[in-house]
Design a protein around this motif. Structure first.
Motif, PDB file in Angstrom:
ATOM      1  N   THR A   1     -11.307  19.631  10.773  1.00  0.00           N
ATOM      2  CA  THR A   1     -11.547  19.693   9.324  1.00  0.00           C
ATOM      3  C   THR A   1     -10.337  20.157   8.521  1.00  0.00           C
ATOM      4  OG1 THR A   1     -12.480  21.933   9.477  1.00  0.00           O
ATOM      5  CG2 THR A   1     -14.028  20.074   9.599  1.00  0.00           C
ATOM      6  N   GLU A   2      -9.493  21.014   9.117  1.00  0.00           N
ATOM      7  CA  GLU A   2      -8.387  21.588   8.355  1.00  0.00           C
ATOM      8  C   GLU A   2      -7.000  21.042   8.749  1.00  0.00           C
ATOM      9  OE1 GLU A   2      -8.748  23.784   5.824  1.00  0.00           O
ATOM     10  OE2 GLU A   2     -10.930  23.685   6.075  1.00  0.00           O
ATOM     11  N   VAL A   3      -6.859  20.654   9.996  1.00  0.00           N
ATOM     12  CA  VAL A   3      -5.540  20.210  10.472  1.00  0.00           C
ATOM     13  C   VAL A   3      -5.423  18.689  10.485  1.00  0.00           C
ATOM     14  CG1 VAL A   3      -3.931  20.222  12.429  1.00  0.00           C
ATOM     15  CG2 VAL A   3      -5.172  22.309  11.811  1.00  0.00           C
ATOM     16  N   ALA A   4      -6.356  18.018  11.152  1.00  0.00           N
ATOM     17  CA  ALA A   4      -6.275  16.568  11.323  1.00  0.00           C
ATOM     18  C   ALA A   4      -6.113  15.800  10.014  1.00  0.00           C
ATOM     19  CB  ALA A   4      -7.479  16.060  12.109  1.00  0.00           C
ATOM     20  N   PRO A   5      -6.823  16.157   8.951  1.00  0.00           N
ATOM     21  CA  PRO A   5      -6.650  15.402   7.703  1.00  0.00           C
ATOM     22  C   PRO A   5      -5.229  15.483   7.114  1.00  0.00           C
ATOM     23  CG  PRO A   5      -8.700  16.656   7.629  1.00  0.00           C
ATOM     24  CD  PRO A   5      -7.927  17.127   8.848  1.00  0.00           C
ATOM     25  N   GLN A   6      -4.468  16.489   7.499  1.00  0.00           N
ATOM     26  CA  GLN A   6      -3.113  16.635   6.965  1.00  0.00           C
ATOM     27  C   GLN A   6      -2.068  15.884   7.792  1.00  0.00           C
ATOM     28  OE1 GLN A   6      -2.015  20.626   5.543  1.00  0.00           O
ATOM     29  NE2 GLN A   6      -4.022  21.274   6.314  1.00  0.00           N
ATOM     30  N   LEU A   7      -2.482  15.329   8.914  1.00  0.00           N
ATOM     31  CA  LEU A   7      -1.569  14.597   9.770  1.00  0.00           C
ATOM     32  C   LEU A   7      -1.622  13.114   9.438  1.00  0.00           C
ATOM     33  CD1 LEU A   7      -2.497  16.361  13.112  1.00  0.00           C
ATOM     34  CD2 LEU A   7      -0.644  16.950  11.543  1.00  0.00           C
ATOM     35  N   SER A   8      -0.481  12.480   9.532  1.00  0.00           N
ATOM     36  CA  SER A   8      -0.474  11.034   9.237  1.00  0.00           C
ATOM     37  C   SER A   8       0.011  10.234  10.412  1.00  0.00           C
ATOM     38  CB  SER A   8       0.407  10.738   8.042  1.00  0.00           C
ATOM     39  OG  SER A   8       1.701  11.251   8.200  1.00  0.00           O
TER      40      SER A   8
END
Length: 77
Positions: free
Chosen positions: A70-77
Protein backbone atom coordinates in the motif's frame (compact mmCIF):
# COMPACT_ATOMS: atom_id res chain seq x y z
CA UNK A 1 42.69 -12.70 -24.20
CA UNK A 2 41.41 -14.12 -20.91
CA UNK A 3 38.00 -12.59 -20.07
CA UNK A 4 37.45 -14.45 -16.83
CA UNK A 5 37.01 -12.39 -13.69
CA UNK A 6 39.31 -13.08 -10.81
CA UNK A 7 37.83 -14.46 -7.60
CA UNK A 8 36.99 -11.53 -5.35
CA UNK A 9 35.89 -11.94 -1.73
CA UNK A 10 32.29 -10.82 -1.23
CA UNK A 11 33.27 -8.02 1.14
CA UNK A 12 35.51 -6.52 -1.56
CA UNK A 13 32.90 -6.42 -4.32
CA UNK A 14 31.70 -2.95 -3.35
CA UNK A 15 35.07 -1.31 -2.81
CA UNK A 16 35.54 1.79 -4.94
CA UNK A 17 39.10 0.86 -5.89
CA UNK A 18 38.11 -2.56 -7.23
CA UNK A 19 38.15 -2.60 -11.06
CA UNK A 20 35.20 -5.02 -11.31
CA UNK A 21 33.16 -3.16 -8.73
CA UNK A 22 29.53 -4.14 -8.56
CA UNK A 23 27.10 -1.49 -9.78
CA UNK A 24 24.60 -2.69 -7.20
CA UNK A 25 24.25 -1.12 -3.78
CA UNK A 26 25.64 -3.19 -0.89
CA UNK A 27 23.58 -6.32 -0.19
CA UNK A 28 22.09 -5.37 3.13
CA UNK A 29 18.51 -5.78 4.28
CA UNK A 30 16.30 -2.83 3.39
CA UNK A 31 14.68 -1.23 6.39
CA UNK A 32 13.12 2.04 7.44
CA UNK A 33 10.05 4.05 6.59
CA UNK A 34 8.20 3.43 3.32
CA UNK A 35 9.90 6.55 1.90
CA UNK A 36 13.32 5.16 2.87
CA UNK A 37 12.53 1.78 1.28
CA UNK A 38 11.52 3.55 -1.96
CA UNK A 39 14.80 5.48 -1.84
CA UNK A 40 16.83 2.31 -1.28
CA UNK A 41 15.01 0.46 -4.08
CA UNK A 42 15.67 3.46 -6.32
CA UNK A 43 19.40 2.81 -5.95
CA UNK A 44 18.86 -0.66 -7.40
CA UNK A 45 16.67 0.69 -10.20
CA UNK A 46 19.42 3.15 -11.18
CA UNK A 47 21.74 0.21 -11.74
CA UNK A 48 19.24 -1.54 -14.00
CA UNK A 49 17.47 -3.83 -11.53
CA UNK A 50 13.93 -4.58 -12.67
CA UNK A 51 12.82 -7.14 -10.08
CA UNK A 52 13.25 -7.63 -6.35
CA UNK A 53 12.14 -10.40 -4.05
CA UNK A 54 10.69 -9.89 -0.59
CA UNK A 55 11.59 -12.18 2.26
CA UNK A 56 9.50 -11.81 5.40
CA UNK A 57 11.11 -12.88 8.64
CA UNK A 58 7.77 -13.58 10.32
CA UNK A 59 5.30 -15.17 7.91
CA UNK A 60 2.46 -14.69 10.38
CA UNK A 61 2.96 -10.88 10.41
CA UNK A 62 1.34 -9.88 7.14
CA UNK A 63 1.20 -6.21 8.17
CA UNK A 64 4.69 -5.79 6.71
CA UNK A 65 3.55 -7.13 3.35
CA UNK A 66 0.44 -4.96 3.45
CA UNK A 67 2.58 -1.89 4.17
CA UNK A 68 4.84 -2.71 1.23
CA UNK A 69 1.87 -3.14 -1.10
CA UNK A 70 0.00 0.00 0.00
CA UNK A 71 2.81 2.46 0.75
CA UNK A 72 5.86 1.33 -1.23
CA UNK A 73 4.70 -0.47 -4.38
CA UNK A 74 2.57 2.42 -5.70
CA UNK A 75 5.66 4.67 -5.68
CA UNK A 76 7.70 2.30 -7.83
CA UNK A 77 7.57 2.45 -11.58
Amino acid sequence: MDHRLEHVPFEDLHREDHPEQSRLPPEEPLHGSPARIVEQLGQYAESGTTRVYVRLRDLSDLDHLDLLMTEVAPQLS
